[in-house]
Design a protein around this motif. Structure first.
Motif, PDB file in Angstrom:
ATOM      1  N   HIS A  99      57.537  17.914 -16.289  1.00 31.50           N
ATOM      2  CA  HIS A  99      58.799  17.168 -16.284  1.00 31.50           C
ATOM      3  C   HIS A  99      59.242  16.883 -14.853  1.00 31.50           C
ATOM      4  O   HIS A  99      59.702  15.778 -14.543  1.00 31.50           O
ATOM      5  N   SER A 121      57.111  14.112 -13.487  1.00 31.63           N
ATOM      6  CA  SER A 121      57.461  12.804 -14.047  1.00 31.63           C
ATOM      7  C   SER A 121      58.697  12.213 -13.384  1.00 31.63           C
ATOM      8  O   SER A 121      58.927  11.007 -13.418  1.00 31.63           O
ATOM      9  N   ASN A 136      63.423  20.146 -25.431  1.00 35.63           N
ATOM     10  CA  ASN A 136      63.056  18.731 -25.523  1.00 35.63           C
ATOM     11  C   ASN A 136      61.828  18.389 -24.683  1.00 35.63           C
ATOM     12  O   ASN A 136      61.181  17.363 -24.907  1.00 35.63           O
ATOM     13  N   MET A 137      61.509  19.254 -23.710  1.00 41.90           N
ATOM     14  CA  MET A 137      60.350  18.986 -22.861  1.00 41.90           C
ATOM     15  C   MET A 137      59.051  19.030 -23.651  1.00 41.90           C
ATOM     16  O   MET A 137      58.083  18.342 -23.310  1.00 41.90           O
ATOM     17  N   GLU A 144      58.472  17.939 -26.608  1.00 41.95           N
ATOM     18  CA  GLU A 144      58.232  16.629 -27.199  1.00 41.95           C
ATOM     19  C   GLU A 144      57.712  15.651 -26.149  1.00 41.95           C
ATOM     20  O   GLU A 144      56.796  14.868 -26.413  1.00 41.95           O
ATOM     21  N   LYS A 145      58.290  15.724 -24.936  1.00 44.16           N
ATOM     22  CA  LYS A 145      57.840  14.842 -23.856  1.00 44.16           C
ATOM     23  C   LYS A 145      56.398  15.162 -23.470  1.00 44.16           C
ATOM     24  O   LYS A 145      55.621  14.261 -23.166  1.00 44.16           O
ATOM     25  N   THR A 146      56.062  16.439 -23.459  1.00 44.89           N
ATOM     26  CA  THR A 146      54.696  16.838 -23.128  1.00 44.89           C
ATOM     27  C   THR A 146      53.707  16.303 -24.159  1.00 44.89           C
ATOM     28  O   THR A 146      52.628  15.805 -23.811  1.00 44.89           O
ATOM     29  N   LYS A 157      54.119  13.670 -25.989  1.00 49.22           N
ATOM     30  CA  LYS A 157      54.023  12.221 -25.789  1.00 49.22           C
ATOM     31  C   LYS A 157      53.100  11.904 -24.617  1.00 49.22           C
ATOM     32  O   LYS A 157      52.344  10.936 -24.652  1.00 49.22           O
ATOM     33  N   ARG A 158      53.188  12.727 -23.557  1.00 45.94           N
ATOM     34  CA  ARG A 158      52.336  12.524 -22.386  1.00 45.94           C
ATOM     35  C   ARG A 158      50.867  12.700 -22.758  1.00 45.94           C
ATOM     36  O   ARG A 158      50.011  11.893 -22.374  1.00 45.94           O
ATOM     37  N   GLN A 184      54.682   2.256 -17.150  1.00 41.34           N
ATOM     38  CA  GLN A 184      54.597   3.390 -18.056  1.00 41.34           C
ATOM     39  C   GLN A 184      53.204   4.006 -18.108  1.00 41.34           C
ATOM     40  O   GLN A 184      53.042   5.124 -18.578  1.00 41.34           O
TER      41      GLN A 184
END
Length: 433
Positions: A154, A157, A169-170, A172-174, A176-177, A229
């Motif tokens: 994070h 990013s 929430n991280m 979920e971001k991970t 997605k990454r 992106q």
């Protein structure tokens, strides 16, 4: 044998095996006592560039420098380990207050950021750090390590150089990454990319004088994915060289096709990443590509940004001189957005200066922007550089630029980036102003 098994030979810190054994024991003790612990994982920003460009000797000395700082801040019962490469983890016991962690971390990072002098050279170091707290962020080593790793990603990013506590929430971001990385790999294999082209217009005549190739990714399920992106991620995970090579080949083939159709114009322009630019024998690779496509070297223009040259200016200058020596033109893109662009402008043997769109958008109603653009155009002319203004959207902007000596404009006033067949319609019209 014990030291070889459990300690790092370079830094003398405990290694991953020691770390896992020690922390597993500490977690059991914390569970019994009800105390909190914290894992602080960090790595050195852009450490690979240090090894690749400056050499492993300096890389090793940098690691020792970091360890000296760690040893100043980390005292028993806390401890630090080197997991691998430039990856370190600090374990803090008996955590009482999150604010105390923040204070210690900020003091530590402030010390890291102080200039490091080695053999007469000054280096500026930053790190990206993630923090996970036991028990709320995990009750076992595997969970804590997974979550602290997510918090580091994070930070990266956001542009690196900082720290972040783990947040649910991280995860979920991970995920997605990871999904994006997999999609990117498949996109390269399945050739999901395409090139759009944006004309560069001679302001005095309104004729097409050049063409910039811009990559587009149309995912079969997600649709259009903007370059901002996926290009940074491609650079981070090592896919960018394959993408850059594909862009160069595709753009050169398109230019050759347009030549054969009689659509003659100046140069085809492609953007090149820092990793591609400093690749071994990049000039040779480029020459082979141009020869295979049947293009003259003078028909290609390479666009570079400040980020492509910031780590090793001397090497980049040598590469640019080789490119210019065979006739390839060099453009400095996004001029005005970097903190030291004037320094590069003085040293780099470039042909073209591209003024960033941020300065162009307000030149009609903003005296400061107007003055800056006029000054940049004059400066470029004094250095015998061609000037291209990006982001030209109105006739008033085009007129202002033309009257102040800017030779070429690029932007929505003339055309957005479009597929090759749409460009051919513009060729057929002869003029577009």
């Amino acid at each position: 044998m014990y030291r070889l098994a459990y300690y790092d030979t370079l830094t003398k810190l405990p290694n991953r095996a020691f770390f896992e054994k020690k922390v597993s024991k500490m977690l059991k003790e914390a569970e019994e006592s009800g105390e909190k612990m914290a894992l602080l994982y960090f790595d050195i920003d852009d450490f690979k560039n240090v090894n690749e460009i400056l050499g492993h000797k300096i890389g090793d000395e940098l690691l020792k420098h970091i360890v000296n700082i760690i040893n100043t801040f980390v005292k028993p019962p806390n401890f630090c380990a080197r997991l691998s490469g430039d990856e370190f983890v600090i374990v803090l016991k008996k955590i009482i207050d999150k604010d105390l962690i923040i204070k210690d971390v900020e003091d530590f990072l402030m010390e890291i950021k102080k200039p490091w002098n080695f053999e007469g050279n000054e280096f500026f170091i930053t790190v990206s750090m993630g923090i996970a707290v036991y028990p709320e962020d995990g009750r076992d080593l595997e969970s804590l390590y997974k979550n602290v790793d997510a918090s580091v990603h994070h930070v990266k990013s956001r542009g690196k150089d900082g720290y972040e506590f783990y947040d649910f929430n991280m995860q979920e971001k991970t995920l997605k990454r990871i999904s994006m990385i997999n999609s990117l790999r498949i996109a390269i294999e399945n050739k999901e990319f395409t090139l759009y082209y944006q004309p560069q217009i001679e302001l005095q005549t309104g004729k097409i004088k050049g063409m910039e190739a811009l990559i587009r990714w149309f995912h079969p399920k997600k649709g259009h994915i903007p370059p901002d992106q996926f290009i940074p991620l491609a650079e981070e995970v090592g896919y960018i060289r394959q993408i850059d090579q594909w862009v160069i080949e595709t753009a050169c083939k398109q230019k050759k096709l347009w030549n054969e159709k009689g659509y003659n114009f100046g140069k085809i322009s492609v953007n090149i990443s820092s990793k591609m630019l400093v690749q071994e024998d990049f000039v040779g690779i480029l020459k082979n590509t141009l020869n295979e496509c049947g293009l003259e070297y003078s028909e290609l223009e390479i666009e570079i940004t400040e980020t492509a040259i910031i780590y090793d200016l001397d090497s980049v200058i040598k590469i640019i001189e080789q490119l210019r020596g065979i006739g390839v033109s060099i453009a400095l893109d996004d001029f005005g957005t970097g903190y030291s662009s004037l320094t590069y402008l003085k040293k780099l043997p470039i042909n073209v200066l591209k003024i960033d769109r941020e300065f162009i958008q307000s030149i009609i109603n903003n005296n400061e922007e107007e003055f800056i653009v006029k000054s940049v155009i004059k400066l470029a002319h004094n250095l015998k550089l061609q000037v291209i203004a990006e982001g030209v959207e109105t006739m008033e902007q085009a007129t202002f630029l033309k009257e102040d000596g800017c030779q070429v404009g690029q932007g929505y006033l003339f055309s957005k980036a479009v597929p090759p067949e749409e460009i051919e319609k513009l060729f057929s019209s002869g003029k577009i102003i």
